[in-house]
Design an enzyme around this catalytic site. Structure first.
Site, PDB file in Angstrom:
ATOM      1  N   SER A 128       0.800  -1.215   0.000  1.00  0.00           N
ATOM      2  CA  SER A 128       0.000   0.000   0.000  1.00  0.00           C
ATOM      3  C   SER A 128       0.840   1.275   0.000  1.00  0.00           C
ATOM      4  O   SER A 128       1.636   1.495  -0.896  1.00  0.00           O
ATOM      5  CB  SER A 128      -0.965  -0.041   1.187  1.00  0.00           C
ATOM      6  OG  SER A 128      -1.878   1.024   1.092  1.00  0.00           O
ATOM      7  N   HIS A 129       0.695   2.078   1.045  1.00  0.00           N
ATOM      8  CA  HIS A 129       1.326   3.402   1.125  1.00  0.00           C
ATOM      9  C   HIS A 129       2.689   3.340   1.807  1.00  0.00           C
ATOM     10  O   HIS A 129       3.271   4.366   2.088  1.00  0.00           O
ATOM     11  CB  HIS A 129       0.394   4.313   1.910  1.00  0.00           C
ATOM     12  CG  HIS A 129      -0.061   3.672   3.190  1.00  0.00           C
ATOM     13  ND1 HIS A 129      -1.082   2.742   3.217  1.00  0.00           N
ATOM     14  CD2 HIS A 129       0.406   3.767   4.437  1.00  0.00           C
ATOM     15  CE1 HIS A 129      -1.226   2.297   4.445  1.00  0.00           C
ATOM     16  NE2 HIS A 129      -0.333   2.897   5.214  1.00  0.00           N
ATOM     17  N   LYS A 188      -1.565  -9.428  -1.012  1.00  0.00           N
ATOM     18  CA  LYS A 188      -2.967  -9.346  -0.585  1.00  0.00           C
ATOM     19  C   LYS A 188      -3.792 -10.295  -1.442  1.00  0.00           C
ATOM     20  O   LYS A 188      -3.492 -10.508  -2.615  1.00  0.00           O
ATOM     21  CB  LYS A 188      -3.522  -7.924  -0.806  1.00  0.00           C
ATOM     22  CG  LYS A 188      -2.735  -6.835  -0.114  1.00  0.00           C
ATOM     23  CD  LYS A 188      -3.516  -5.528  -0.121  1.00  0.00           C
ATOM     24  CE  LYS A 188      -3.513  -4.844  -1.474  1.00  0.00           C
ATOM     25  NZ  LYS A 188      -4.224  -3.545  -1.464  1.00  0.00           N
ATOM     26  N   ASP A 231      -1.569   6.918  -3.497  1.00  0.00           N
ATOM     27  CA  ASP A 231      -0.530   6.192  -2.755  1.00  0.00           C
ATOM     28  C   ASP A 231       0.099   5.066  -3.582  1.00  0.00           C
ATOM     29  O   ASP A 231      -0.155   4.936  -4.779  1.00  0.00           O
ATOM     30  CB  ASP A 231      -1.107   5.649  -1.445  1.00  0.00           C
ATOM     31  CG  ASP A 231      -2.042   4.471  -1.673  1.00  0.00           C
ATOM     32  OD1 ASP A 231      -2.731   4.463  -2.698  1.00  0.00           O
ATOM     33  OD2 ASP A 231      -2.069   3.548  -0.829  1.00  0.00           O
ATOM     34  N   ASP A 240      -0.317   1.842  -4.072  1.00  0.00           N
ATOM     35  CA  ASP A 240      -1.125   0.933  -4.889  1.00  0.00           C
ATOM     36  C   ASP A 240      -2.371   1.593  -5.457  1.00  0.00           C
ATOM     37  O   ASP A 240      -3.245   0.924  -5.996  1.00  0.00           O
ATOM     38  CB  ASP A 240      -1.492  -0.322  -4.086  1.00  0.00           C
ATOM     39  CG  ASP A 240      -2.335  -0.003  -2.866  1.00  0.00           C
ATOM     40  OD1 ASP A 240      -2.210   1.104  -2.325  1.00  0.00           O
ATOM     41  OD2 ASP A 240      -3.129  -0.869  -2.451  1.00  0.00           O
ATOM     42  N   ASP A 282      -5.015   3.309  -4.130  1.00  0.00           N
ATOM     43  CA  ASP A 282      -6.371   3.343  -3.572  1.00  0.00           C
ATOM     44  C   ASP A 282      -6.640   4.578  -2.695  1.00  0.00           C
ATOM     45  O   ASP A 282      -7.795   4.913  -2.455  1.00  0.00           O
ATOM     46  CB  ASP A 282      -6.713   2.030  -2.831  1.00  0.00           C
ATOM     47  CG  ASP A 282      -5.737   1.669  -1.734  1.00  0.00           C
ATOM     48  OD1 ASP A 282      -4.783   2.433  -1.510  1.00  0.00           O
ATOM     49  OD2 ASP A 282      -5.929   0.602  -1.099  1.00  0.00           O
ATOM     50  N   ARG A 283      -5.608   5.255  -2.236  1.00  0.00           N
ATOM     51  CA  ARG A 283      -5.848   6.459  -1.423  1.00  0.00           C
ATOM     52  C   ARG A 283      -5.831   7.716  -2.296  1.00  0.00           C
ATOM     53  O   ARG A 283      -5.313   7.702  -3.406  1.00  0.00           O
ATOM     54  CB  ARG A 283      -4.748   6.601  -0.355  1.00  0.00           C
ATOM     55  CG  ARG A 283      -4.808   5.526   0.703  1.00  0.00           C
ATOM     56  CD  ARG A 283      -3.806   5.801   1.825  1.00  0.00           C
ATOM     57  NE  ARG A 283      -4.035   4.874   2.913  1.00  0.00           N
ATOM     58  CZ  ARG A 283      -3.495   4.981   4.126  1.00  0.00           C
ATOM     59  NH1 ARG A 283      -2.688   5.998   4.402  1.00  0.00           N
ATOM     60  NH2 ARG A 283      -3.759   4.095   5.067  1.00  0.00           N
ATOM     61  N   THR A 289     -12.749   0.432  11.473  1.00  0.00           N
ATOM     62  CA  THR A 289     -11.702   0.809  10.533  1.00  0.00           C
ATOM     63  C   THR A 289     -11.280  -0.400   9.694  1.00  0.00           C
ATOM     64  O   THR A 289     -11.032  -1.473  10.231  1.00  0.00           O
ATOM     65  CB  THR A 289     -10.494   1.360  11.309  1.00  0.00           C
ATOM     66  OG1 THR A 289     -10.925   2.536  12.001  1.00  0.00           O
ATOM     67  CG2 THR A 289      -9.357   1.710  10.382  1.00  0.00           C
ATOM     68  N   GLU A 315     -12.984   6.630   4.486  1.00  0.00           N
ATOM     69  CA  GLU A 315     -12.236   6.563   5.740  1.00  0.00           C
ATOM     70  C   GLU A 315     -11.407   7.829   5.906  1.00  0.00           C
ATOM     71  O   GLU A 315     -10.984   8.430   4.907  1.00  0.00           O
ATOM     72  CB  GLU A 315     -11.262   5.384   5.718  1.00  0.00           C
ATOM     73  CG  GLU A 315     -11.907   4.039   5.623  1.00  0.00           C
ATOM     74  CD  GLU A 315     -10.894   2.917   5.807  1.00  0.00           C
ATOM     75  OE1 GLU A 315     -11.099   2.090   6.690  1.00  0.00           O
ATOM     76  OE2 GLU A 315      -9.897   2.878   5.067  1.00  0.00           O
ATOM     77  N   GLU A 316     -11.108   8.172   7.156  1.00  0.00           N
ATOM     78  CA  GLU A 316     -10.320   9.379   7.405  1.00  0.00           C
ATOM     79  C   GLU A 316      -8.895   9.259   6.863  1.00  0.00           C
ATOM     80  O   GLU A 316      -8.247  10.258   6.614  1.00  0.00           O
ATOM     81  CB  GLU A 316     -10.293   9.703   8.911  1.00  0.00           C
ATOM     82  CG  GLU A 316      -9.896   8.550   9.841  1.00  0.00           C
ATOM     83  CD  GLU A 316      -8.426   8.238   9.869  1.00  0.00           C
ATOM     84  OE1 GLU A 316      -7.620   9.177   9.716  1.00  0.00           O
ATOM     85  OE2 GLU A 316      -8.086   7.055  10.044  1.00  0.00           O
ATOM     86  N   SER A 317      -8.431   8.011   6.668  1.00  0.00           N
ATOM     87  CA  SER A 317      -7.063   7.808   6.210  1.00  0.00           C
ATOM     88  C   SER A 317      -6.952   7.935   4.682  1.00  0.00           C
ATOM     89  O   SER A 317      -6.297   7.137   4.033  1.00  0.00           O
ATOM     90  CB  SER A 317      -6.568   6.446   6.678  1.00  0.00           C
ATOM     91  OG  SER A 317      -7.490   5.430   6.299  1.00  0.00           O
ATOM     92  N   LYS A 354     -11.181   1.088  -2.078  1.00  0.00           N
ATOM     93  CA  LYS A 354     -11.135   2.534  -2.231  1.00  0.00           C
ATOM     94  C   LYS A 354     -10.387   2.825  -3.524  1.00  0.00           C
ATOM     95  O   LYS A 354      -9.647   1.982  -4.013  1.00  0.00           O
ATOM     96  CB  LYS A 354     -10.479   3.200  -1.030  1.00  0.00           C
ATOM     97  CG  LYS A 354      -9.191   2.578  -0.545  1.00  0.00           C
ATOM     98  CD  LYS A 354      -8.829   3.161   0.818  1.00  0.00           C
ATOM     99  CE  LYS A 354      -7.555   2.547   1.341  1.00  0.00           C
ATOM    100  NZ  LYS A 354      -7.796   1.561   2.407  1.00  0.00           N
ATOM    101  N   ARG A 369      -3.541   6.404  18.221  1.00  0.00           N
ATOM    102  CA  ARG A 369      -4.189   7.377  17.341  1.00  0.00           C
ATOM    103  C   ARG A 369      -5.356   8.013  18.093  1.00  0.00           C
ATOM    104  O   ARG A 369      -6.194   7.303  18.654  1.00  0.00           O
ATOM    105  CB  ARG A 369      -4.724   6.711  16.078  1.00  0.00           C
ATOM    106  CG  ARG A 369      -3.642   6.082  15.209  1.00  0.00           C
ATOM    107  CD  ARG A 369      -4.230   5.739  13.825  1.00  0.00           C
ATOM    108  NE  ARG A 369      -3.434   4.765  13.122  1.00  0.00           N
ATOM    109  CZ  ARG A 369      -2.271   5.035  12.510  1.00  0.00           C
ATOM    110  NH1 ARG A 369      -1.781   6.256  12.522  1.00  0.00           N
ATOM    111  NH2 ARG A 369      -1.608   4.074  11.890  1.00  0.00           N
TER     112      ARG A 369
HETATM  113 MG    MG Z   1      -3.099   1.795  -0.460  1.00  0.00          MG
END
Ligand code: MG
Length: 492
Positions: free
Chosen positions: A61-62, A74, A226, A228, A230-231, A293, A312-314, A325, A445
């Site tokens: 991911s990120h 994944k 990000d 991959d 998705d963000r 989450t 999501e907030e992230s 996402k 957090r």
């Molecule tokens: Mg990602």
């Protein structure tokens, strides 16, 4: 099955190994992204479109990539979404019991050339995932309208692909299809180490984009995605749109977007995400679900058509068009809104606040605390929960406190201990979660939120507006005493 990754170090090598194992195990057909590249949303779409049994996505991911950095594998199920808890547990137990594996030896497959090849009983197709994904986006958004916006010559964007997977997708869609100036997509070449960067679209790690958007000659619109894909981070001139506001604005403007004109069924957000979208859902008379989450919790709601949008907030936003996402999708949604409304990002955000009120929101991370310290903070708070209601802190009254648990309305599965949630007067809300247990310890957090209905009070700096709330969050949980940290190490 579908197979591909975000292009990080070891992506190609891992694909060749997985191919050899897939052939040895008699997988009938494998679809692989050209050059081994497949964004997470594109993989989700391909699994659904091709009716695959699932997909393997190679990504962390990120998180940073390279010989000394992160790598991940994944598995997404046949609905295109992340494996659920039950399936993940099965993988885990099977992995613990493995004593042998099958593998067939053959020369590396050429991942760069589109086409089909058969090895043993397995058919291998190298597919153009950019073209496939692009056709889905053309179906959802008004490309002509967005093209006209770029053609006007007065509208400029900067998309920062952070040397990660969205580069090829963004170049094709924003520059080639929609007519953004050549060079609008920066850091477009996916690199094995992301150019040494941390491919996470937030003000800290996308600081280059952030600086550009706050410069005097800033473009009209800025965005980043990000590792991959998705963000997403959405920016206007001298303005970052918080993920919670972005989700709310997307929902409020859905009827302007071709793919969503038929109406939306419901909305979901993760519990710690700002409640801005709740107000939009209430206004529209649709349900707003609050989930733990993790994107997997949206899967059942999406599969049963109970929601259209989720976030999501992230920095994650998505819809029922696939089961992840989707960074590029969120950017296109915003571009379509801008093309329709012919207003600046700032005007759209401010109008939204005037209409619905503003949710000041931010996350304070206390990184590098020990797992014990983190657990001590949560234990201290948990003990107080039954007596919190009615208590006064820093001039505010606590209305309720609980440990969030979620009963999935589709399969009735219960997820407990999903975060401590404290609600105070003036629609203040504070949430505590412990995450990211690793060799470097844990991260505490703390999510801070306060609602502001008065338009003249909606333009404070977020940290100023939430200074009181931050103080309450530290006092209530004894963060200073129990962790030794007086201030958060990261503010998002
Ligand atoms: Mg990602």
């Amino acid at each position: 099955m579908v197979l591909g990754g975000d292009g990080r170090f070891y992506n190609r090598e891992a694909i060749q190994i997985i191919l050899r194992m897939a052939v040895a195990n008699g997988i009938a057909k494998l679809f692989i992204g050209q050059n081994g590249i497949l964004s997470t949303p594109a993989a989700s779409y391909l699994i659904r479109k091709l009716r695959a049994d699932g997909g393997i996505i190679l990504s962390a991911s990120h998180n940073p990539g390279g010989p000394e950095a992160d790598f991940g594998i994944k598995f997404n199920s046949s609905n295109g979404g992340p494996a659920n808890t039950e399936l993940s547990d099965k993988f885990y137990h099977a992995a613990c019991e493995i004593t042998e594996y099958k593998i067939t030896e053959f020369n590396d497959i050429d991942l760069s050339t589109l086409g089909d090849e058969r090895i043993g009983n397995t058919e291998i197709s190298i597919v153009d995932s950019v073209a496939e994904y692009c056709s889905l986006m053309e179906h959802l958004f008004d490309f002509d309208r967005i093209h006209n916006l770029f053609n006007s010559g007065a509208f400029h964007i900067r998309f920062d692909a952070m040397h990660a997977v969205t580069g090829p997708y963004a170049k094709e869609i924003f520059e080639k299809k929609l007519g953004a100036n050549h060079g609008s997509v920066v850091r477009a070449q996916p690199l094995e180490d992301f150019g040494g960067g941390h491919p996470d679209p937030n003000p800290m790690y996308a600081s280059e984009l952030y600086a550009h958007m706050f410069a005097p000659d800033a473009p009209d619109f800025g965005a980043a995605s990000d590792g991959d894909g998705d963000r997403n981070m959405i920016m206007g001139r001298q303005l970052m749109v918080s993920p919670g506001d972005s989700l709310a604005i997307i929902a409020a403007n859905a009827s302007r977007i071709p793919g969503y004109r038929e109406g939306i069924t419901g909305i979901a957000r993760s519990m710690p995400t700002s409640r801005a979208v709740d107000r939009v859902a209430a206004y529209m008379g649709i349900e707003c679900f609050e989930t733990p989450t993790g994107w997997k919790y949206f899967g059942n709601l999406l599969d049963n058509r109970m929601i259209t949008f989720c976030g999501e907030e992230s920095f994650g936003t998505g819809s029922d068009h696939l089961r992840e996402k989707d960074g590029i999708w969120a950017v296109l949604f915003w571009l379509n809104i801008l093309a329709e409304r012919q207003q600046s990002v700032r005007d759209i955000v401010h109008q939204h606040w005037r209409a619905f009120g503003r949710h000041y929101y931010c996350r304070h991370d206390y990184e590098g605390v020990s797992l014990q310290q983190g657990e001590d903070v949560l234990a201290h708070l948990s003990e107080q929960l039954p007596q919190l209601s009615g208590k006064k802190v820093e001039g505010h009254t606590i209305l309720s406190g609980d440990n969030f648990c979620y009963l999935d309305p589709v399969d009735n599965s219960l997820s407990e201990n999903q975060g401590l949630r404290i609600v105070l007067d003036n629609e203040i809300r504070i949430i505590y979660r412990l995450s990211g247990t690793s060799t470097e310890g844990a991260t505490l957090r703390v999510y801070l939120e306060r609602f502001e209905p008065e338009p003249e009070k909606q333009h404070l700096d977020t940290q100023v507006a939430l200074a009181d709330v931050a103080k309450i969050s530290r006092t209530l949980a004894k963060i200073n005493e129990l962790t030794g940290l007086n201030e958060p190490t990261l503010i998002v």
